[in-house]
Design a protein around this motif. Structure first.
Motif, mmCIF file in Angstrom:
data_model
loop_
_atom_site.group_PDB
_atom_site.id
_atom_site.type_symbol
_atom_site.label_atom_id
_atom_site.label_comp_id
_atom_site.label_asym_id
_atom_site.label_seq_id
_atom_site.Cartn_x
_atom_site.Cartn_y
_atom_site.Cartn_z
ATOM 1 N N LYS A 165 0.605 -1.023 0.324
ATOM 2 C CA LYS A 165 0.355 0.376 0.188
ATOM 3 C C LYS A 165 0.996 1.157 -0.324
ATOM 4 C CE LYS A 165 -4.232 -1.112 2.325
ATOM 5 N NZ LYS A 165 -4.912 -1.421 3.371
ATOM 6 N N LYS A 166 2.162 0.996 0.624
ATOM 7 C CA LYS A 166 2.653 2.355 0.934
ATOM 8 C C LYS A 166 2.995 2.495 -0.396
ATOM 9 C CE LYS A 166 6.997 3.474 2.965
ATOM 10 N NZ LYS A 166 7.779 2.703 4.000
ATOM 11 N N GLU A 167 3.660 1.697 -1.002
ATOM 12 C CA GLU A 167 4.363 1.710 -2.245
ATOM 13 C C GLU A 167 3.801 2.000 -3.667
ATOM 14 O OE1 GLU A 167 7.858 1.841 -2.749
ATOM 15 O OE2 GLU A 167 7.925 0.468 -0.825
ATOM 16 N N ALA A 168 2.210 1.442 -3.398
ATOM 17 C CA ALA A 168 1.631 1.880 -4.315
ATOM 18 C C ALA A 168 1.004 3.317 -3.755
ATOM 19 C CB ALA A 168 0.339 1.312 -4.212
ATOM 20 N N ALA A 169 1.133 3.787 -2.994
ATOM 21 C CA ALA A 169 1.377 5.477 -2.915
ATOM 22 C C ALA A 169 1.352 6.629 -3.716
ATOM 23 C CB ALA A 169 0.472 5.631 -0.983
ATOM 24 N N LYS A 170 2.804 5.516 -3.673
ATOM 25 C CA LYS A 170 3.924 6.441 -3.778
ATOM 26 C C LYS A 170 3.773 6.685 -5.208
ATOM 27 C CE LYS A 170 7.582 4.966 -1.433
ATOM 28 N NZ LYS A 170 9.093 4.063 -1.132
ATOM 29 N N ASP A 171 3.646 5.518 -6.030
ATOM 30 C CA ASP A 171 3.433 5.880 -7.455
ATOM 31 C C ASP A 171 1.602 5.276 -8.118
ATOM 32 O OD1 ASP A 171 3.483 5.656 -10.034
ATOM 33 O OD2 ASP A 171 4.958 4.685 -10.210
ATOM 34 N N PRO A 172 1.119 6.077 -7.789
ATOM 35 C CA PRO A 172 -0.566 4.587 -8.166
ATOM 36 C C PRO A 172 -0.292 4.398 -9.777
ATOM 37 C CG PRO A 172 -0.891 7.239 -7.280
ATOM 38 C CD PRO A 172 0.332 7.112 -7.299
ATOM 39 N N ASN A 173 0.297 4.503 -10.838
ATOM 40 C CA ASN A 173 0.088 3.940 -11.702
ATOM 41 C C ASN A 173 1.145 3.397 -11.764
ATOM 42 O OD1 ASN A 173 -1.025 5.879 -13.161
ATOM 43 N ND2 ASN A 173 0.661 7.541 -12.774
ATOM 44 N N ALA A 174 1.675 2.442 -10.907
ATOM 45 C CA ALA A 174 2.821 1.210 -10.357
ATOM 46 C C ALA A 174 2.383 0.131 -11.162
ATOM 47 C CB ALA A 174 3.585 1.503 -8.888
ATOM 48 N N THR A 175 2.432 -1.260 -12.012
ATOM 49 C CA THR A 175 1.843 -1.900 -12.194
ATOM 50 C C THR A 175 2.352 -2.619 -10.692
ATOM 51 O OG1 THR A 175 3.777 -3.181 -13.491
ATOM 52 C CG2 THR A 175 2.807 -2.041 -14.294
ATOM 53 N N MET A 176 1.954 -4.156 -10.508
ATOM 54 C CA MET A 176 2.034 -4.715 -9.320
ATOM 55 C C MET A 176 3.331 -5.677 -9.827
ATOM 56 S SD MET A 176 -0.460 -4.685 -7.473
ATOM 57 C CE MET A 176 0.217 -6.310 -6.407
ATOM 58 N N LEU A 177 4.141 -5.893 -10.800
ATOM 59 C CA LEU A 177 5.345 -7.128 -10.907
ATOM 60 C C LEU A 177 6.004 -5.592 -10.309
ATOM 61 C CD1 LEU A 177 7.377 -8.176 -12.241
ATOM 62 C CD2 LEU A 177 7.188 -7.135 -14.384
ATOM 63 N N GLU A 178 6.043 -4.065 -11.010
ATOM 64 C CA GLU A 178 6.950 -2.510 -10.531
ATOM 65 C C GLU A 178 7.020 -2.943 -8.696
ATOM 66 O OE1 GLU A 178 7.094 0.118 -13.875
ATOM 67 O OE2 GLU A 178 5.640 0.053 -12.640
ATOM 68 N N LEU A 179 5.825 -2.758 -7.787
ATOM 69 C CA LEU A 179 5.328 -3.602 -6.346
ATOM 70 C C LEU A 179 6.443 -4.051 -5.749
ATOM 71 C CD1 LEU A 179 1.545 -2.282 -6.552
ATOM 72 C CD2 LEU A 179 3.745 -0.512 -6.160
ATOM 73 N N LEU A 180 5.822 -5.467 -6.402
ATOM 74 C CA LEU A 180 6.199 -7.139 -6.067
ATOM 75 C C LEU A 180 7.805 -6.701 -6.325
ATOM 76 C CD1 LEU A 180 4.295 -9.735 -7.336
ATOM 77 C CD2 LEU A 180 4.230 -8.923 -5.133
ATOM 78 N N THR A 181 8.564 -5.831 -6.642
ATOM 79 C CA THR A 181 10.196 -6.476 -7.050
ATOM 80 C C THR A 181 10.739 -5.236 -6.286
ATOM 81 O OG1 THR A 181 9.877 -4.498 -9.131
ATOM 82 C CG2 THR A 181 10.507 -6.906 -9.733
ATOM 83 N N THR A 182 10.147 -4.537 -5.335
ATOM 84 C CA THR A 182 10.916 -3.639 -3.731
ATOM 85 C C THR A 182 10.379 -4.761 -3.010
ATOM 86 O OG1 THR A 182 8.523 -2.855 -3.217
ATOM 87 C CG2 THR A 182 9.560 -2.445 -4.993
#
Length: 416
Positions: free
Chosen positions: A286-303
């Motif tokens: 949620k924190k990563e998605a809030a930083k960038d709402p356009n981030a894909t699930m793949l981009e979020l998971l790679t954090t």
């Protein structure tokens, strides 16, 4: 006139424990013969820790023994005589500097097992140990319940004390054949069931083959069978073409091989997110998605994880990895988070002793006196190292135990 030579001690096996026992006995002014069936000594020691030779670790003796499970206290007397500090001092004394770069695992500063082998060889020569290689022992000789020598394929050697330091069954290419277990049985000792330990494992899931590029750090692995749910291991994990390897797998294997024999396959759960639970993972995403709402699930998971593994987990959760967090359903998100916290795998097998660094099982400890390492069955017979039913995890545990047990056995103390 009897001209046959009699030694104070014959050591069978030129590995870590056998060499240490030979040196200890010779320093006590005993005449010692070491017999090794290969053409050179220390073959398995050379391969230890990928050739870097993780000698021991810095744990206290109490913590150290606990890592060996229910049989750990058997080594109490050996560690009192020769703990990790004594081992480091011993190597310094014979010209090998050691250090613990991570504060835990102890290596020679050269990070080469050859340094250790050379130093042990030099010390054996210095103290007068007679070394014969390419000598396969056929029998240990005894009369009236007292050891009196050994017979090789070529010759008979005499001694009132014989030490079996032949190791287990792991890495047969390095001389492991279980001959020490057979000798012990012939002399009336019980040998427990033998299992391969410390080796890679095969899994049923084919997706692991797509994740071979990266090491996953700080993984927790646990058995997903209710009766055995307390069995856990921690460490780095590496996916392979057909399974899993890495320190966490090597540690778990010693518990899993008996279960495989019993159940055929063993379900496990692995936490791939450095111990984060479901709530923490959700909060992180949620924190990563809030930083960038356009981030894909793949981009979020790679954090959290490498890209190849992130893709496979999306597939398992039936999520399009190119969708944003807001576009996936609550059920999909819940499934993904559960997979991140508890990725299920099914262990189906292994390559047996061929790839096993350690053997689990061995000569029954109840028949060995822990204060001396001498047999309770027959006088003058001693044991040390992996031939006995005592094995530990990765991290210098098994080598420390080999050296400590070898040192105690080499003192040739008698049972009271």
């Amino acid at each position: 006139m009897n001209l046959k030579k009699e030694y104070d001690l014959i050591v069978i096996g030129g590995g870590a424990s056998g060499m240490m026992a030979a040196i200890t006995a010779a320093r006590e002014k005993k005449s010692v013969l070491l017999l090794e069936k290969l053409s050179q000594i220390g073959a398995k020691l050379k391969a230890t820790g990928g050739g870097r030779c993780n000698l021991t670790n810095t744990l206290s003796s109490e913590e150290f023994m606990a890592k060996f499970g229910r049989n750990g206290r058997f080594m109490q007397d050996a560690l009192k005589e020769f703990d990790h500090k004594d081992l480091m001092h011993f190597f310094k004394e014979i010209g090998v500097e050691t250090h613990a770069p991570d504060g835990f695992r102890v290596f020679p500063t050269s990070h080469s097992s050859q340094t250790i082998i050379n130093a042990l060889l030099d010390e054996m020569h210095r103290v007068g140990v007679e070394i014969l290689t390419s000598q396969k022992v056929q029998n240990i000789l005894q009369a009236d319940n007292q050891i009196c020598g050994v017979k090789t394929t070529e010759k008979t050697f005499y001694a009132k004390n014989v030490l079996i330091a032949t190791g287990g069954l792991g890495y047969p290419t390095l001389g492991a054949e279980g001959d020490g277990h057979e000798m012990a049985r012939e002399l009336g000792h019980k040998v427990t069931e033998l299992y391969p330990a410390m080796m890679p494992l095969f899994v049923k899931e084919s997706w692991v083959a797509n994740c071979r590029a990266d090491t996953i750090a700080k993984v927790e692995l646990r058995v997903a069978i209710k009766k055995h749910s307390k069995l856990k291991a921690h460490g780095d994990l590496i996916f392979t073409k057909s399974g899993i390897r890495g320190p966490v797998v090597l540690d778990a294997a010693r518990e899993l091989t008996p279960l495989l024999e019993r159940y055929g396959e063993v379900p496990i759960l692995v936490n791939l997110t450095k111990g984060m639970n479901e709530e923490q993972i959700l909060k992180h995403l949620k924190k990563e998605a809030a930083k960038d709402p356009n981030a894909t699930m793949l981009e979020l998971l790679t954090t959290l994880l490498p890209s190849s593994l992130s893709k496979e987990l999306c597939t398992l959760a039936e999520i399009d990895p190119l969708l944003t967090n807001s576009k996936i359903s609550g059920a999909q998100r819940a499934k993904l988070i559960q997979l991140l916290a508890y990725t299920p795998l099914t262990v189906t097998g292994h390559e047996g002793f061929k790839m096993a660094m350690i053997t689990s099982g061995g000569v029954d400890l109840k028949e060995i006196e822990p204060k001396t390492m001498q047999s309770r069955v027959i006088k003058g017979l001693y044991f040390c190292g992996e031939v006995m039913n005592l094995d530990g995890p990765c991290g210098g545990y098994n080598l420390q135990w080999s050296f400590a047990g070898g040192h105690l056995a080499g003192l040739l103390r008698k049972n009271t």
